[in-house]
Design an enzyme around this catalytic site. Structure first.
Site, PDB file in Angstrom:
ATOM      1  CE  LYS A   1    -130.999  74.326-110.690  1.00  0.00           C
ATOM      2  NZ  LYS A   1    -130.577  73.308-109.729  1.00  0.00           N
TER       3      LYS A   1
ATOM      4  CE  LYS B   1    -128.938  77.570-109.776  1.00  0.00           C
ATOM      5  NZ  LYS B   1    -128.834  76.294-109.169  1.00  0.00           N
TER       6      LYS B   1
HETATM    7  C1  PBG Z   1    -128.095  71.393-107.923  1.00  0.00           C
HETATM    8  C2  PBG Z   1    -127.739  72.844-108.065  1.00  0.00           C
HETATM    9  C3  PBG Z   1    -127.023  73.458-109.105  1.00  0.00           C
HETATM   10  C4  PBG Z   1    -126.843  74.779-108.734  1.00  0.00           C
HETATM   11  C5  PBG Z   1    -127.475  74.959-107.520  1.00  0.00           C
HETATM   12  N1  PBG Z   1    -128.036  73.761-107.126  1.00  0.00           N
HETATM   13  C6  PBG Z   1    -126.426  72.885-110.327  1.00  0.00           C
HETATM   14  C7  PBG Z   1    -127.259  72.205-111.298  1.00  0.00           C
HETATM   15  O1  PBG Z   1    -128.490  72.322-111.310  1.00  0.00           O
HETATM   16  O2  PBG Z   1    -126.656  71.491-112.100  1.00  0.00           O
HETATM   17  C8  PBG Z   1    -126.092  75.805-109.538  1.00  0.00           C
HETATM   18  C9  PBG Z   1    -125.467  76.909-108.746  1.00  0.00           C
HETATM   19  C10 PBG Z   1    -124.432  77.683-109.466  1.00  0.00           C
HETATM   20  O3  PBG Z   1    -124.102  77.452-110.656  1.00  0.00           O
HETATM   21  O4  PBG Z   1    -123.884  78.604-108.831  1.00  0.00           O
HETATM   22  N2  PBG Z   1    -129.356  71.046-108.323  1.00  0.00           N
HETATM   23 ZN    ZN Z   2    -129.525  68.684-108.371  1.00  0.00          ZN
END
Ligand code: PBG
Ligand code: ZN
Length: 334
Positions: free
Chosen positions: A201, A259
């Site tokens: 991620k 992601k």
């Molecule tokens: C929280 C999380 C996020 C997303 C999924 N889980 C945001 C972040 O890490 O700030 C992003 C999902 C999206 O943008 O569709 N940890």
């Molecule tokens: Zn988070």
């Protein structure tokens, strides 16, 4: 090269000249069973509010979520991924996230009862429940308490599993979070609960609309900046980012994830080549909204853009597509 197998005898256009030929040889858009719809649950009753930065996506109270999921299930979508918010005061550890009667836990119970065949996944993180918006508790000096974060995340995962979640999906990017959750699940006899790690991620500019939806933007506090660069993977370091997925497999993940998806197709391929586990791709909020914004300005056709970008994920080797387009599957793909 000699013989007939060259121009003008060889003409590749022959294989794609008609719609029938293209349909014969093209990869297919994954069937809806291979899609997961991420959506947002809030406390209250009778709430269905459109997210300003994500046209066509909403925050739902549990009662409104049920008909929305029904419409998604009718299109054949195989799974949903729930994000929650709570009206409890936010605190340093995000304790609202492991309230057994929080909106996510209640939504899981209702969804499993109403749609037993639907695979229900939950996001396991703290950022929507901490007052600073970071994904783990902070120490008094502002530094991230990684290991305390893992303990909190394990409590969240257990609470979701106890509510009946089929899949728990930790997204905080703390070291050791997958091992902590797997151990907690095993010790509590949740041996059928799947663990989908947000394993690779990235710290991405494409999460903006989501943070608007979730009110989970990271805040600056003394010792900690208003970003997640110190824990989410750095897009300049693909080796470190790939190792995150390798380690999550070793720690007990059942499904790995990359992601965002469209900016990281190389990483989807790289993870796929390193594992025999299924690989999910999360087509994130910014990737959804940018196509809508383009189409709204008349700079592209939405359906064409959605279909083209979807096939890119498929070509890269994606097994499970996590995407807001899932709720609009018929509109985009039929
Ligand atoms: C929280 C999380 C996020 C997303 C999924 N889980 C945001 C972040 O890490 O700030 C992003 C999902 C999206 O943008 O569709 N940890
Ligand atoms: Zn988070």
């Amino acid at each position: 090269m000699s013989g007939l197998n060259a121009f003008p005898d060889l003409r590749l256009r022959r294989l794609r000249r008609t719609a029938g030929l293209r349909a014969m040889f093209d990869l297919e858009v994954p069937s809806p069973a291979k899609w997961c719809w991420p959506t947002f649950v809030v406390p209250g009753l009778g709430i269905k509010e459109e997210i300003a930065s994500m046209p066509g996506q909403y925050r739902y109270s549990v009662d409104q979520l049920l008909p929305a999921v029904e419409a998604v299930v009718k299109q054949g979508i195989g799974s949903v991924l729930l994000f929650g918010q709570h009206d409890h005061a936010k605190d340093n550890g995000g304790s609202g996230a492991w309230d057994d009667h929080g909106p996510v836990q209640e939504a899981v119970r209702h969804l499993k009862r109403a749609f037993p065949e639907l695979t229900v996944m939950t996001d396991v993180c703290l950022c929507a429940y901490t007052h600073h918006g970071h994904c783990a508790p902070l120490r008094p000096d502002g530094s991230l308490d990684n290991d305390a974060g893992c303990e909190c995340l394990a409590k969240v995962a257990l609470s979701h599993a106890a509510a009946g979640a089929d899949v728990v999906a930790p997204s905080a990017m703390m070291d050791g979070q997958v091992a902590a959750i797997r151990t907690a699940l095993s010790e509590n006899q949740f041996d059928d609960t799947l663990l989908m790690a947000y394993s690779t991620k990235f710290c991405s500019g494409c999460y903006g609309p989501f943070r608007d939806a979730e009110q989970s933007a990271p805040q600056a506090v003394p010792g900690m900046p208003a970003d997640r660069k110190g824990y989410q993977a750095s897009y300049g370091n693909p080796r470190n980012a790939l190792m995150e997925s390798i380690l999550d497999e070793q720690e007990g993940a059942d499904i790995l994830m990359v992601k965002p998806a469209l900016f990281y197709l190389d990483m989807i391929r790289a993870v796929k080549e390193q594992t025999l586990l299924p690989v999910a791709a999360y087509n994130v909020s910014g990737e959804y909204s940018m196509l809508i914004a383009t189409a709204e300005r008349g700079w592209g056709d939405l359906r064409e853009l959605v279909r083209e970008s979807t096939l890119a994920m498929t070509r890269a080797g994606t097994d499970l597509i996590i995407s807001y387009w899932a709720s609009r599957y018929n509109e985009m793909f039929r």
